[in-house]
Enzyme design. Structure first.
Site, mmCIF file in Angstrom:
data_model
loop_
_atom_site.group_PDB
_atom_site.id
_atom_site.type_symbol
_atom_site.label_atom_id
_atom_site.label_comp_id
_atom_site.label_asym_id
_atom_site.label_seq_id
_atom_site.Cartn_x
_atom_site.Cartn_y
_atom_site.Cartn_z
ATOM 1 N N ASN A 141 0.793 -0.846 0.295
ATOM 2 C CA ASN A 141 -0.103 0.379 -0.018
ATOM 3 C C ASN A 141 0.947 1.076 -0.524
ATOM 4 O O ASN A 141 0.686 2.497 -0.461
ATOM 5 C CB ASN A 141 -0.930 -0.030 1.678
ATOM 6 N N TYR A 142 1.899 1.201 0.363
ATOM 7 C CA TYR A 142 3.043 2.161 1.009
ATOM 8 C C TYR A 142 4.558 1.891 -0.013
ATOM 9 O O TYR A 142 5.503 1.843 1.261
ATOM 10 C CB TYR A 142 3.092 3.006 1.571
ATOM 11 N N GLU A 192 5.107 -3.163 12.435
ATOM 12 C CA GLU A 192 4.137 -2.735 11.558
ATOM 13 C C GLU A 192 2.929 -3.582 11.109
ATOM 14 O O GLU A 192 2.857 -3.976 9.573
ATOM 15 C CB GLU A 192 4.349 -1.295 10.818
ATOM 16 N N CYS A 215 -2.981 0.600 7.015
ATOM 17 C CA CYS A 215 -3.293 -0.147 8.165
ATOM 18 C C CYS A 215 -4.496 0.553 9.288
ATOM 19 O O CYS A 215 -4.628 0.193 10.037
ATOM 20 C CB CYS A 215 -1.798 -0.310 9.017
ATOM 21 N N GLY A 227 3.476 -4.642 6.921
ATOM 22 C CA GLY A 227 2.598 -5.769 6.178
ATOM 23 C C GLY A 227 1.661 -7.063 6.515
ATOM 24 O O GLY A 227 1.303 -5.969 7.992
HETATM 25 O O1 G3H Z 1 -0.739 1.287 6.382
HETATM 26 C C1 G3H Z 1 -0.074 2.041 6.999
HETATM 27 C C2 G3H Z 1 0.508 3.497 6.794
HETATM 28 O O2 G3H Z 1 1.708 2.838 7.763
HETATM 29 C C3 G3H Z 1 -0.564 4.047 7.285
HETATM 30 O O3 G3H Z 1 -0.250 5.516 6.652
HETATM 31 O O4 G3H Z 1 -1.540 6.166 8.132
HETATM 32 O O5 G3H Z 1 0.321 7.325 6.638
HETATM 33 O O6 G3H Z 1 -2.212 6.022 5.660
HETATM 34 P P1 G3H Z 1 -0.802 6.422 6.279
#
Ligand code: G3H
Length: 478
Positions: free
Chosen positions: A158-159, A253, A287, A234
Site C-alpha cells: 500500500n506504500y 508494523e 493499516c 505488512g
Molecule cells: O498502511 C499503513 C501505513 O503505515 C499507514 O500510513 O496513516 O499515512 O496512511 P498512513
C-alpha cells in the site's frame, strides 16, 4: 527479455540467472502490467555478502557525507515523482493525486531523516561512576551509537515507496547497509525509487533490491544469517517472520482494527468527515484506516445519516481519473472482502448502500447495526467496507476495542478533553487520536502497534534509534 525489469545489486541492474519472472497484475485492468526478475537464493546470498562488505566502509564515512547523499537522493526522488507515481497508479491502483503525494512525502521523509540523524548520532553521553553506590569517581563512560550491520527492509503494497524509504533512510544515515525486498505489487515503483538512490551516488553494494516470489526467497531472506535487523510492514506474514527470525532486532508494523469512538457530545459533522476520510481513503487499504465505528446509540442515527451522505459523494472508478474509490489490490483481496460482506448480510447487518462489485472494484459500503458475532466486527477488510456498532456506554466501546487482537491506533470524538484523555488511557492501542482519524504521519511522530499490530516503534527518530546499538568505552583512572 527486455520486458522484465532488472533487479539491483552491486550498484548494477541485473537479470536473474533463474530466467524466470514474476508478473505484476494491474488491479484495474486485471492484466499483466509489468514483470520483474524472480531472483534466486544464490542471488540473495550475493546481495547479503556485498551488503556486509559495503557496510564496513559506509560506517566509516563521515556522518555529514551520509546525510548529504540522502539529501541528494531526496531531491532526485522528488524530481522523478511523475514516473514513480505512474507506477503506483498501474501497480496498486492508487489514485493519481495520492500517488504523487506518496512520492513527495517520501522525499521529505528522507531529508528529515538525514537532519534528525546528524543531530541524534552527533551526540553521545558521558557518565561518571560515583553516582552509583560504592563507587569512586574512577571510571568515565563514553557512549555512542553504532550501526547494526545489514538491515532487511520489507515494505507492503500500500506504500511501496513511502514505507520503503521510512526504513532505507534510517538504515543508511546510521551507517547500516540495506537489502530491500519490495512487495510484488509495487515492485516497479520501488525499483524506480532505488534508481534515485543509485543516481545520488551511494557506494556500490550498500543498497540492493531483490525481487521475486515470497515462496522462493521469502523465508530464505528473513532467516538469512547475514541479516542483522528486519524492518517489516505488512500483514500476517509478519507474525510468521517473527517466529522464524533469528536473534536480530525486529521492527514490525502489522494489521489494525482501528476503532472510532463517537460520544454523545461529539461534533458529528467533524466525526462524519473523519470517518469517511479515515475509512475510505485509498479504498480502506491503510493499516491506519478507521475499521470500526463505535457510536453512542443516542447519536447513532444522526451520525449514520451524515456518513451516508458523504459516502454518496465518493467517486468510484479508475485511479487514473483520481476517483476516491479504486479497485482493491487483487482479486483474492476482493474475494476476501466480499466474504466479510456476505457474512454480515447473512447475520442481518443493515446495508446503507447496496453491495456492488465489478472485478476488483468494490463500491463503498457502510454496514450499520453490526454485532459482535459478525466477522466484520473483528476482521480487517482492507477494503471500502466500514462497520458501525451501536454502543450504550463508553465502557462498551472501550471493551470492544480492547477485545481485539490488534492495537494499532484508535480515535475518539468528544468535546470533553478530560473524557478523551481517560478514554485514550483506557484504549490498548499504540496511538489514540482525539477528534481526528487515525494516521501515521507526520512521519516523525512515533508509530507503533500493541498486541498483534506490531513490535517496536517506528517514526523517524525511533527508527534511527532502533537501527543502532549503544557502544560504550570506559576510561579507568588509576
Ligand atoms: O498502511 C499503513 C501505513 O503505515 C499507514 O500510513 O496513516 O499515512 O496512511 P498512513
Amino acid at each position: 527479455d527486455g520486458d522484465v525489469f532488472k533487479y539491483y545489486c552491486e550498484g548494477e541492474w541485473k537479470k536473474s540467472a533463474s530466467g524466470k519472472s514474476v508478473a505484476i497484475i494491474n488491479p484495474t485492468t486485471r492484466k499483466t502490467q509489468y514483470k520483474v526478475q524472480a531472483c534466486t537464493q544464490e542471488e540473495v546470498n550475493k546481495a547479503m555478502e556485498i551488503a556486509k562488505a559495503a557496510q564496513k566502509s559506509w560506517a566509516k564515512t563521515p556522518l555529514w557525507k551520509r546525510a548529504e547523499l540522502l539529501h541528494k537522493a531526496a531531491a532526485i526522488l522528488k524530481e522523478h515523482k511523475a514516473p514513480i507515481a505512474e507506477c503506483l497508479v498501474k501497480e496498486i491502483a492508487k489514485p493519481a493525486k495520492d500517488a504523487v503525494t506518496e512520492v513527495v512525502r517520501s522525499g521529505d521523509l528522507i531529508s528529515y531523516t538525514a537532519e534528525e540523524g546528524v543531530r541524534i548520532l552527533g551526540e553521545g553521553k558521558f557518565l561518571v561512576s560515583d553516582s552509583f553506590p560504592g563507587n569512586e569517581r574512577t571510571k568515565y563512560c563514553l557512549t555512542s551509537k553504532i550501526p547494526l550491520g545489514v538491515i532487511l527492509a520489507i515494505p507492503p503494497f500500500n506504500y511501496p515507496v513511502n514505507l520503503a524509504v521510512s526504513k532505507i533512510g534510517p538504515a543508511l544515515i546510521t551507517g547500516n547497509s540495506l537489502v530491500l525486498k519490495p512487495p510484488t505489487q509495487g515492485a516497479v515503483a520501488a525499483l524506480h525509487m532505488v534508481h534515485c538512490f543509485h543516481l545520488a551516488g551511494f557506494p556500490k553494494g550498500l543498497i540492493s533490491c531483490i525481487t521475486g516470489k515470497g515462496s522462493e526467497i521469502g523465508d530464505f531472506l528473513t532467516m538469512h544469517p547475514g541479516v542483522n535487523c528486519i524492518s517489516f510492514t505488512g500483514g500476517d506474514t509478519g507474525v510468521a517472520i517473527s517466529k522464524k527470525a533469528g536473534m536480530v532486532p525486529l521492527q514490525m508494523e502489522l494489521g489494525g482494527k482501528d476503532a472510532c469512538i463517537v460520544l454523545e457530545d461529539a461534533d458529528l459533522d467533524l466525526a462524519a468527515g473523519n470517518i469517511v476520510k479515515g475509512g475510505f481513503s485509498y479504498s480502506g487499504q491503510r493499516c491506519t484506516a478507521v475499521k470500526v465505528v463505535l457510536v453512542m446509540e443516542s447519536v447513532a442515527d444522526t451520525l449514520v445519516e451524515k456518513v451516508k451522505a458523504k459516502v454518496a459523494k465518493l467517486t468510484v472508478g479508475p485511479p487514473e481519473d483520481n476517483c476516491d474509490i479504486t479497485p482493491v489490490v487483487s482479486e483474492s483481496s476482493a474475494n476476501f472482502i466480499e466474504g466479510l460482506v456476505m457474512d454480515a448480510k447473512q447475520k442481518d447487518a443493515t446495508f446503507c448502500q447496496p453491495y456492488k462489485r465489478e472485478g476488483n472494484l468494490i463500491w463503498p459500503l457502510l454496514l450499520d447495526n453490526v454485532r459482535p458475532d459478525m466477522r466484520i466486527a473483528w476482521e480487517e477488510p482492507f477494503g471500502p467496507v466500514l462497520p458501525v456498532i451501536r454502543i450504550n456506554s463508553v465502557e462498551e466501546g472501550i471493551h470492544h476495542c480492547n477485545a481485539s487482537n490488534f492495537g494499532l491506533q484508535g480515535c475518539v470524538f468528544t468535546k470533553d478533553i478530560n473524557k478523551a484523555i481517560l478514554i485514550s488511557d483506557a484504549m490498548e492501542t499504540g496511538t489514540v487520536q482525539i477528534n481526528s482519524a487515525p494516521a501515521r504521519g507526520p512521519d516523525h511522530f512515533p508509530f507503533q502497534g500493541l498486541k498483534d499490530s506490531g513490535i517496536g516503534s517506528q517514526g523517524i527518530t525511533n527508527s534511527i534509534n532502533m537501527m543502532t546499538k549503544v557502544k560504550t568505552t570506559v576510561i579507568n583512572l588509576p
